[in-house]
Design a protein around this motif. Structure first.
Motif, PDB file in Angstrom:
ATOM      1  N   ALA A  87      31.699   4.043  -0.433  1.00  0.00           N
ATOM      2  CA  ALA A  87      31.481   2.647  -0.828  1.00  0.00           C
ATOM      3  C   ALA A  87      32.816   1.999  -1.192  1.00  0.00           C
ATOM      4  CB  ALA A  87      30.540   2.584  -2.033  1.00  0.00           C
ATOM      5  N   TRP A  88      32.882   0.695  -1.019  1.00  0.00           N
ATOM      6  CA  TRP A  88      34.022  -0.050  -1.544  1.00  0.00           C
ATOM      7  C   TRP A  88      34.011   0.037  -3.075  1.00  0.00           C
ATOM      8  CZ3 TRP A  88      37.691  -2.574   1.391  1.00  0.00           C
ATOM      9  CH2 TRP A  88      37.411  -2.756   2.744  1.00  0.00           C
ATOM     10  N   VAL A  89      35.201   0.040  -3.662  1.00  0.00           N
ATOM     11  CA  VAL A  89      35.317  -0.006  -5.123  1.00  0.00           C
ATOM     12  C   VAL A  89      36.237  -1.161  -5.490  1.00  0.00           C
ATOM     13  CG1 VAL A  89      36.038   1.198  -7.214  1.00  0.00           C
ATOM     14  CG2 VAL A  89      34.917   2.467  -5.368  1.00  0.00           C
ATOM     15  N   VAL A  90      35.788  -1.972  -6.432  1.00  0.00           N
ATOM     16  CA  VAL A  90      36.535  -3.148  -6.880  1.00  0.00           C
ATOM     17  C   VAL A  90      36.658  -3.056  -8.393  1.00  0.00           C
ATOM     18  CG1 VAL A  90      36.569  -5.664  -6.954  1.00  0.00           C
ATOM     19  CG2 VAL A  90      35.570  -4.487  -4.964  1.00  0.00           C
TER      20      VAL A  90
ATOM     21  N   ILE B 149      36.621 -11.254  -1.913  1.00  0.00           N
ATOM     22  CA  ILE B 149      36.402 -10.879  -3.311  1.00  0.00           C
ATOM     23  C   ILE B 149      37.748 -10.754  -4.021  1.00  0.00           C
ATOM     24  CG2 ILE B 149      36.375  -8.393  -2.848  1.00  0.00           C
ATOM     25  CD1 ILE B 149      33.988  -8.241  -4.846  1.00  0.00           C
ATOM     26  N   ALA B 150      37.774 -11.147  -5.276  1.00  0.00           N
ATOM     27  CA  ALA B 150      39.029 -11.131  -6.033  1.00  0.00           C
ATOM     28  C   ALA B 150      38.859 -10.358  -7.331  1.00  0.00           C
ATOM     29  CB  ALA B 150      39.489 -12.557  -6.347  1.00  0.00           C
ATOM     30  N   VAL B 151      39.961  -9.780  -7.787  1.00  0.00           N
ATOM     31  CA  VAL B 151      40.036  -9.155  -9.107  1.00  0.00           C
ATOM     32  C   VAL B 151      41.018  -9.971  -9.935  1.00  0.00           C
ATOM     33  CG1 VAL B 151      39.325  -6.827  -8.509  1.00  0.00           C
ATOM     34  CG2 VAL B 151      41.686  -7.492  -8.119  1.00  0.00           C
TER      35      VAL B 151
ATOM     36  N   TRP C 205      39.568  -0.810  -3.378  1.00  0.00           N
ATOM     37  CA  TRP C 205      39.730   0.435  -2.635  1.00  0.00           C
ATOM     38  C   TRP C 205      38.703   0.490  -1.504  1.00  0.00           C
ATOM     39  CZ3 TRP C 205      40.798  -0.345  -7.596  1.00  0.00           C
ATOM     40  CH2 TRP C 205      41.967   0.218  -8.145  1.00  0.00           C
ATOM     41  N   SER C 206      39.122   0.971  -0.354  1.00  0.00           N
ATOM     42  CA  SER C 206      38.243   1.061   0.804  1.00  0.00           C
ATOM     43  C   SER C 206      37.253   2.206   0.640  1.00  0.00           C
ATOM     44  CB  SER C 206      39.074   1.295   2.071  1.00  0.00           C
ATOM     45  OG  SER C 206      39.530   2.647   2.112  1.00  0.00           O
ATOM     46  N   PRO C 207      36.204   2.269   1.477  1.00  0.00           N
ATOM     47  CA  PRO C 207      35.262   3.390   1.408  1.00  0.00           C
ATOM     48  C   PRO C 207      35.912   4.745   1.666  1.00  0.00           C
ATOM     49  CG  PRO C 207      34.265   1.555   2.568  1.00  0.00           C
ATOM     50  CD  PRO C 207      35.715   1.207   2.369  1.00  0.00           C
TER      51      PRO C 207
END
Length: 238
Positions: free
Chosen positions: A190-193, A15-17, A215-217
């Motif tokens: 949860a992961w945060v993107v 996944i990319a930002v 960000w990791s969980p």
């Protein structure tokens, strides 16, 4: 009575930002730059900032999913098999998230919590949204949603494994997306993107924060972009 157990196979998700250069009201040019970011990211999912296709222009005409100016982005997603989540005003009018993939374009989410001048121009969305991608449940958010605890709670309650947000903050508030991402991740596991607008745009944002990331969980940053427009950062959810 026989018990049937169903196992969900979930592979790592790349996944990319992206924080592309966005020019106000230039949908065609912005869509082309979004397409460049999709190709550069080489990711299954690419998340873009709030109102990334029009700039933060609250009087911009809503984008219909079949708008021909979105053709470059549709083509890039079809070529790469990518799901792009791009910010735009959508019919309602709402501040929305357009989901663009090889199948086409659709409105995937409408921002629920409005701030500043937004209520004078936009309507709030009514419900949270989650997308299924390769065994992952991806919850969607836009800017102020991320600072409203009940939004993350309602989204995670839908089974979200990750919380994906397009945001816009000024450079003076550059710490806000990080603080919110850490809080959501730590609270919900949860992961945060977060894709954060970079450059300048309407609404008085002469210098936006950038600093998109994952960000990791556990609430730790895994990857971060810098403050400049045009940057793309890619990571893997496992």
């Amino acid at each position: 009575m026989e018990t049937i157990i169903v196992y969900v196979v979930r592979t790592p998700l790349r996944i990319a930002v992206a924080q592309p250069l966005t020019r106000s009201h230039d949908v065609e040019g912005n869509a082309a730059r979004h397409a460049d970011a999709v190709r550069a990211a080489a990711a299954r999912v690419v998340v873009f900032p709030e109102m990334s296709l029009t700039g933060y222009e609250l009087t911009a005409a809503p984008l219909e999913p079949d708008d021909p100016r979105l053709a470059p982005l549709r083509a890039a997603c079809a070529e790469t098999g990518t799901l792009a989540l791009a910010g735009a005003p959508v019919p309602g009018p709402h501040i929305g998230v357009l989901a663009v993939d090889p199948e086409g374009v659709r409105v995937a989410y409408r921002k629920m919590f409005l701030g500043g001048a937004e209520p004078r121009h936009m309507r709030p969305g009514r419900e949270p949204a989650v997308l299924d991608v390769d065994g992952w449940r991806l919850g969607l958010a836009v800017c102020k949603d991320t600072g409203t605890p009940e939004h993350a709670a309602a989204t995670v309650a839908l089974g979200a494994d990750a919380y994906l947000a397009g945001v816009l903050e000024s450079a003076d508030d550059a710490a806000v997306p990080d603080e919110r991402a850490r809080r959501v991740a730590a609270t919900h596991g949860a992961w945060v993107v977060t894709a954060s607008f970079a450059g300048s745009t309407g609404g008085g944002y002469t210098r936006a924060a950038g600093g998109s990331g994952i960000w990791s969980p556990a609430g730790e940053p895994v990857i971060r972009a810098g403050a400049d427009a045009g940057e793309v950062a890619t990571g893997t959810l496992r």
